[in-house]
Design a protein around this motif. Structure first.
Motif, PDB file in Angstrom:
ATOM      1  N   GLU A 196      59.262 -27.471  18.584  1.00  9.33           N
ATOM      2  CA  GLU A 196      60.429 -28.235  18.131  1.00  9.33           C
ATOM      3  C   GLU A 196      61.665 -27.927  18.971  1.00  9.33           C
ATOM      4  O   GLU A 196      62.548 -28.763  19.131  1.00  9.33           O
ATOM      5  CB  GLU A 196      60.693 -27.933  16.653  1.00  9.33           C
ATOM      6  CG  GLU A 196      59.599 -28.464  15.736  1.00  9.33           C
ATOM      7  CD  GLU A 196      59.639 -27.848  14.351  1.00  9.33           C
ATOM      8  OE1 GLU A 196      60.582 -27.063  14.081  1.00  9.33           O
ATOM      9  OE2 GLU A 196      58.739 -28.144  13.542  1.00  9.33           O
ATOM     10  N   LEU A 197      61.713 -26.716  19.517  1.00 15.89           N
ATOM     11  CA  LEU A 197      62.829 -26.326  20.371  1.00 15.89           C
ATOM     12  C   LEU A 197      62.752 -26.992  21.741  1.00 15.89           C
ATOM     13  O   LEU A 197      63.733 -27.035  22.478  1.00 15.89           O
ATOM     14  CB  LEU A 197      62.825 -24.804  20.536  1.00 15.89           C
ATOM     15  CG  LEU A 197      64.102 -24.113  21.006  1.00 15.89           C
ATOM     16  CD1 LEU A 197      65.213 -24.296  19.976  1.00 15.89           C
ATOM     17  CD2 LEU A 197      63.854 -22.626  21.237  1.00 15.89           C
ATOM     18  N   GLY A 198      61.560 -27.539  22.061  1.00 18.30           N
ATOM     19  CA  GLY A 198      61.377 -28.184  23.352  1.00 18.30           C
ATOM     20  C   GLY A 198      61.193 -27.217  24.502  1.00 18.30           C
ATOM     21  O   GLY A 198      61.387 -27.585  25.663  1.00 18.30           O
ATOM     22  N   LYS A 199      60.783 -25.968  24.183  1.00 18.03           N
ATOM     23  CA  LYS A 199      60.636 -24.957  25.225  1.00 18.03           C
ATOM     24  C   LYS A 199      59.210 -24.420  25.318  1.00 18.03           C
ATOM     25  O   LYS A 199      58.986 -23.321  25.804  1.00 18.03           O
ATOM     26  CB  LYS A 199      61.615 -23.809  24.979  1.00 18.03           C
ATOM     27  CG  LYS A 199      63.069 -24.229  25.142  1.00 18.03           C
ATOM     28  CD  LYS A 199      64.011 -23.035  25.078  1.00 18.03           C
ATOM     29  CE  LYS A 199      65.446 -23.473  25.339  1.00 18.03           C
ATOM     30  NZ  LYS A 199      66.390 -22.331  25.312  1.00 18.03           N
ATOM     31  N   GLN A 200      58.248 -25.216  24.865  1.00 16.13           N
ATOM     32  CA  GLN A 200      56.854 -24.804  25.007  1.00 16.13           C
ATOM     33  C   GLN A 200      56.394 -25.161  26.402  1.00 16.13           C
ATOM     34  O   GLN A 200      56.266 -26.340  26.749  1.00 16.13           O
ATOM     35  CB  GLN A 200      55.980 -25.486  23.952  1.00 16.13           C
ATOM     36  CG  GLN A 200      54.527 -25.034  24.009  1.00 16.13           C
ATOM     37  CD  GLN A 200      53.681 -25.625  22.898  1.00 16.13           C
ATOM     38  OE1 GLN A 200      54.192 -25.934  21.826  1.00 16.13           O
ATOM     39  NE2 GLN A 200      52.391 -25.788  23.155  1.00 16.13           N
TER      40      GLN A 200
ATOM     41  N   PRO B 110      51.597 -33.587  21.724  1.00 15.86           N
ATOM     42  CA  PRO B 110      50.940 -33.655  23.044  1.00 15.86           C
ATOM     43  C   PRO B 110      50.588 -32.289  23.629  1.00 15.86           C
ATOM     44  O   PRO B 110      49.801 -32.215  24.579  1.00 15.86           O
ATOM     45  CB  PRO B 110      51.994 -34.363  23.916  1.00 15.86           C
ATOM     46  CG  PRO B 110      53.305 -34.030  23.263  1.00 15.86           C
ATOM     47  CD  PRO B 110      53.010 -33.979  21.784  1.00 15.86           C
ATOM     48  N   LEU B 111      51.144 -31.204  23.074  1.00 16.68           N
ATOM     49  CA  LEU B 111      50.923 -29.885  23.642  1.00 16.68           C
ATOM     50  C   LEU B 111      50.072 -28.972  22.770  1.00 16.68           C
ATOM     51  O   LEU B 111      49.675 -27.898  23.204  1.00 16.68           O
ATOM     52  CB  LEU B 111      52.268 -29.191  23.922  1.00 16.68           C
ATOM     53  CG  LEU B 111      53.156 -29.824  24.991  1.00 16.68           C
ATOM     54  CD1 LEU B 111      54.448 -29.046  25.141  1.00 16.68           C
ATOM     55  CD2 LEU B 111      52.424 -29.911  26.330  1.00 16.68           C
ATOM     56  N   ILE B 112      49.798 -29.364  21.526  1.00 19.27           N
ATOM     57  CA  ILE B 112      49.065 -28.491  20.605  1.00 19.27           C
ATOM     58  C   ILE B 112      47.874 -29.222  20.016  1.00 19.27           C
ATOM     59  O   ILE B 112      48.010 -30.328  19.484  1.00 19.27           O
ATOM     60  CB  ILE B 112      49.966 -27.971  19.462  1.00 19.27           C
ATOM     61  CG1 ILE B 112      51.178 -27.234  20.027  1.00 19.27           C
ATOM     62  CG2 ILE B 112      49.177 -27.044  18.535  1.00 19.27           C
ATOM     63  CD1 ILE B 112      52.139 -26.725  18.968  1.00 19.27           C
TER      64      ILE B 112
END
Length: 423
Positions: A234-238, A281-283
């Motif tokens: 949610e922070l956009g830092k993954q 899209p990342l998890i």
């Protein structure tokens, strides 16, 4: 190399680039440096790769004498939790830990650090642990009753944990507790995800990125840890793609008297989590974790030596260790059919007789017993787990070390495939 959006569209000689790349393309000259594709770590425990902010041994090689003052400083620095426990991360179980005359066992060392605070050491492999006497007194049975871990309870209420608990020559627990025996004292390993995500997750992303790792599989993702990944996403830092091998904690939630593993409760719980990440899209959350057995590392400094507990087809050979200063070597193996072992059956629990037997034969009489390790669950439970999750479209990620455990796991996969699954 030419990249458009998120795809590599050309690899070749420099001259070919101009035919593909537009004049306004951003160009990066690596100056002779090496460019590699992203690395994929398919078995990692991400929350354990950064300091947890608690008492952290950082894999240091410490003797028992050296360990005590370190733990005392952690207590003095108020690194105990709200319940008064000192939870110690990244304990190097496989080296160091040499005893001394004053501290002959891990239990003695942890008691020297504190008799007021329960202490638990968490091994850097996620399987080994150690506790002091204050922690042992708090061991609970399945009904939540405080029974305490002792020689007597290992013969009765906690008999199923005998292969996971180290003992001294008299049969009393020596402080070493492995695999499922660690949970007799509550799940203290949750110290990692009890910390605010802000204190952990940016550092996890930084460590992975600095190592060139762009995708991972959390090989045992506890449900309580998922909020940390949510925070980073949610922070956009993954900075990495993530596959979650969800660990549904069979023992705690799904094998109670009121629950049959063949029902849909466990699968439905995991399907809800899978759906929760379906649009991320990342998890991905389409794997599940199953522990079939334990580990191959025992404790040669216990008396008798603590054997591995991973499940084998044939019994482990009982080693006889010889000490040379601080190091150990294998001097031989116990013959369970020998005259000494026939005599061992009459030794009983008399400490005087045990001591005399060791002095005469060079090994503890209990080493005449044959052990083949243990499965974490009944074969029927393992088969049902694989079958149920395979039918639900999950990939089963099985921990299996011993040859018997591997055979049981492969048989379970074969059975699921034979009845029409996707394994």
């Amino acid at each position: 190399v030419v990249v458009r959006d998120d795809r590599i569209i050309y690899v070749g000689i420099p001259g070919g680039v101009d035919d593909i790349a537009k004049t306004n393309a951003r160009r990066v000259d690596l100056g002779g440096r090496l460019m590699l594709p992203g690395l994929h770590d398919v078995h990692i425990h991400p929350l354990g790769i950064v300091p947890a902010g608690n008492c952290d041994l950082n894999d240091r090689r410490l003797t028992l004498d050296e360990l005590v003052p370190v733990l005392k400083r952690c207590i003095e620095n108020r690194l105990v939790d709200d319940a008064g426990w000192l939870v110690v991360s990244q304990w190097a179980f496989s080296f160091g830990n040499e005893p001394s005359e004053t501290l002959p066992t891990m239990r003695a060392a942890l008691d020297a650090a504190s008799t007021d605070h329960p202490i638990v050491l968490l091994g850097n492999d996620g399987h080994h642990g150690a506790v002091n006497s204050a922690a042992m007194a708090l061991a609970e049975n399945e009904k939540g009753e405080k029974i305490g871990l002792s020689r007597e309870s290992l013969q009765s209420a906690f008999a199923e944990y005998r292969e996971y608990v180290g003992v001294d020559a008299s049969g009393e627990p020596n402080g070493m507790v492995n695999d499922s025996a660690r949970y007799l004292f509550g799940d203290r390993s949750s110290v990692l995800w009890e910390l605010p995500p802000l204190a952990v997750m940016p550092n996890v992303a930084k460590v992975l990125a600095s190592s060139g790792i762009t995708s991972i599989r959390d090989a045992s993702a506890d449900v309580e840890s998922l909020g940390h990944y949510d925070y980073l996403s949610e922070l956009g830092k993954q900075t990495f793609r993530l596959t979650l091998a969800l660990y549904p904690e069979i023992e705690d939630r799904y094998l109670g008297a009121q629950f049959d593993l063949r029902s849909d409760l466990m699968v439905e719980d995991m399907k809800k989590i899978r759906e929760r990440y379906a649009s991320n899209p990342l998890i991905r959350a389409d794997h599940v974790k199953l522990y079939v057995d334990g580990v191959l590392e025992g404790d040669p400094r216990s008396t008798p030596p603590m054997l591995p507990n991973s499940a084998q087809l044939a019994p482990y050979r009982q080693p006889i260790f010889a000490a040379d200063g601080g190091s150990l070597s294998v001097a031989g193996y116990v013959d369970p059919n020998s005259a000494a072992c026939r005599a061992a059956r009459g030794v009983g629990g008399s400490q005087q007789k045990i001591t005399a037997f060791i002095e005469a034969n060079g090994f503890h009489p209990n080493q005449c017993d044959t052990r083949s390790g243990v499965l974490q669950h009944d074969v029927a439970v393992i088969n049902d787990f694989v079958k149920a999750f395979d039918r639900a479209g999950f990939t089963v990620h099985a921990h299996a070390i011993g040859d018997r455990a591997v055979r049981v796991a492969v048989d379970a996969f074969e059975h699921a495939r034979r009845i029409g699954g996707q394994v």
